[in-house]
Design a protein around this motif. Structure first.
Motif, PDB file in Angstrom:
ATOM      1  N   HIS A  85     -49.951 -86.055 -60.617  1.00 30.84           N
ATOM      2  CA  HIS A  85     -48.725 -85.463 -61.147  1.00 30.84           C
ATOM      3  C   HIS A  85     -47.975 -84.731 -60.041  1.00 30.84           C
ATOM      4  O   HIS A  85     -48.582 -84.239 -59.088  1.00 30.84           O
ATOM      5  CB  HIS A  85     -49.036 -84.495 -62.293  1.00 30.84           C
ATOM      6  N   PRO A  86     -46.647 -84.630 -60.150  1.00 24.41           N
ATOM      7  CA  PRO A  86     -45.863 -83.913 -59.145  1.00 24.41           C
ATOM      8  C   PRO A  86     -46.105 -82.412 -59.245  1.00 24.41           C
ATOM      9  O   PRO A  86     -46.376 -81.870 -60.316  1.00 24.41           O
ATOM     10  CB  PRO A  86     -44.420 -84.276 -59.505  1.00 24.41           C
ATOM     11  N   ALA A  87     -46.006 -81.751 -58.094  1.00 28.07           N
ATOM     12  CA  ALA A  87     -46.228 -80.305 -58.048  1.00 28.07           C
ATOM     13  C   ALA A  87     -45.787 -79.793 -56.685  1.00 28.07           C
ATOM     14  O   ALA A  87     -45.430 -80.566 -55.795  1.00 28.07           O
ATOM     15  CB  ALA A  87     -47.706 -79.975 -58.276  1.00 28.07           C
ATOM     16  N   VAL A 113     -47.407 -84.962 -54.695  1.00 27.32           N
ATOM     17  CA  VAL A 113     -48.052 -85.521 -55.878  1.00 27.32           C
ATOM     18  C   VAL A 113     -49.539 -85.211 -55.744  1.00 27.32           C
ATOM     19  O   VAL A 113     -50.199 -85.676 -54.811  1.00 27.32           O
ATOM     20  CB  VAL A 113     -47.832 -87.041 -55.993  1.00 27.32           C
ATOM     21  N   GLU A 123     -54.938 -88.059 -58.516  1.00 27.09           N
ATOM     22  CA  GLU A 123     -55.786 -88.166 -59.703  1.00 27.09           C
ATOM     23  C   GLU A 123     -57.189 -87.678 -59.360  1.00 27.09           C
ATOM     24  O   GLU A 123     -57.696 -87.907 -58.262  1.00 27.09           O
ATOM     25  CB  GLU A 123     -55.834 -89.620 -60.159  1.00 27.09           C
ATOM     26  N   ASP A 163     -39.096 -82.071 -63.113  1.00 27.08           N
ATOM     27  CA  ASP A 163     -40.498 -82.284 -63.489  1.00 27.08           C
ATOM     28  C   ASP A 163     -41.218 -80.997 -63.859  1.00 27.08           C
ATOM     29  O   ASP A 163     -42.443 -80.917 -63.782  1.00 27.08           O
ATOM     30  CB  ASP A 163     -41.271 -82.979 -62.353  1.00 27.08           C
ATOM     31  N   PRO A 187     -54.773 -86.810 -64.446  1.00 24.00           N
ATOM     32  CA  PRO A 187     -53.894 -87.793 -63.809  1.00 24.00           C
ATOM     33  C   PRO A 187     -53.125 -87.198 -62.636  1.00 24.00           C
ATOM     34  O   PRO A 187     -52.956 -85.979 -62.534  1.00 24.00           O
ATOM     35  CB  PRO A 187     -52.945 -88.183 -64.943  1.00 24.00           C
TER      36      PRO A 187
END
Length: 265
Positions: free
Chosen positions: A36-38, A20, A23, A210, A34
């Motif tokens: 975010h998953p990656a 993740v 932020e 995602d 923000p």
């Protein structure tokens, strides 16, 4: 590096690890981005070294004190400055993409051939895991080169190598030439048995989700033990003799090994 500078522990983090990205605020626009998953390598693509370091710290709970980025050109020049690096293999290593082609035995690689060696990921079915293990073997070869070549006992020669590694980039990498020279001098004194390597324990692949595709999932309990050992300044091998790593490596059996287990004879 341990507090007493008598041990070096290296942990590889696969680029396809699910994470993740924290932020943050975009420097160019001032707008908030923000969490975010990656995949892990997206952190560098999205926010450069600072975001990559922050992401790794969040994933591992390990403070990153220094960051060093080496591009292909500096890698080649640094290996050539060191006079080449010896690597050894018990099996043929051939990669159609990088044109790597090594027969079983010991080889002294120049900068260009060394880049082929550390970048190859099509040698077998181990892909990035095999590449990381070869990179770790290569580091053992680098340390043995620095230890064996008496020229690197000369601080001026070592400083020249440090300048080559750092290059002319304006990026603050947390190292000065003097600092990297001092670190190199310390590393020269370490025997291969005082170095240890592993890849973070992996639990398996996740399905595409995602919008980021399939990712590698860490075995969180085992990974936490690895990072806890680093934070406590303890050996990954538990202070016990380790076995040589499987070659090619196995996805779900990531264990720590000492540098003397892969050092060339």
């Amino acid at each position: 590096m341990s507090e007493k500078s008598d041990r070096v522990s290296v942990v590889g983090l696969p680029r396809d690890s699910r994470t993740v990205i924290p932020e943050r605020r975009e420097e160019a626009t001032g707008e908030g981005a923000p969490a975010h998953p990656a995949k892990l390598n997206a952190a560098y693509a999205e926010g450069g070294p600072q975001l990559a370091v922050h992401t790794v710290e969040e994933m591992t709970n390990v403070r990153v004190d220094h960051y060093l980025e080496i591009d292909f050109r500096r890698f080649i020049d640094a290996v050539d400055e060191a006079g080449g690096v010896r690597v050894c293999t018990k099996r043929p290593l051939k990669d159609f993409a990088t044109k790597l082609n090594l027969k079983p035995g010991t080889h002294k690689l120049s900068g260009g051939r060394s880049l082929q060696y550390v970048r190859s990921r099509h040698v077998d079915n181990s892909a990035d895991f095999g590449r990381m293990q070869r990179q770790q073997r290569f580091l053992v070869g680098v340390l043995r080169t620095l230890s064996a070549d008496r020229a690197f006992a000369d601080p001026l020669r070592t400083a020249r190598l440090a300048r080559t590694v750092l290059g002319s980039t304006r990026l603050d990498q947390g190292f000065t030439v003097d600092g990297l020279t001092e670190l190199t001098t310390t590393l020269r004194k370490l025997a291969p048995s005082a170095t240890e390597f592993m890849t973070v324990p992996i639990g398996g692949f996740s399905d595409a989700q995602d919008g980021i595709g399939a990712t590698l999932e860490w075995d969180r309990p085992k990974a936490d033990k690895v990072f806890d050992a680093l934070n406590r300044d303890r050996a990954l091998t538990g202070g016990k003799a380790s076995a040589a790593p499987a070659d090619p490596p196995r996805l779900l059996r990531q264990t720590a090994f000492r540098g003397d287990k892969v050092a060339c004879p």
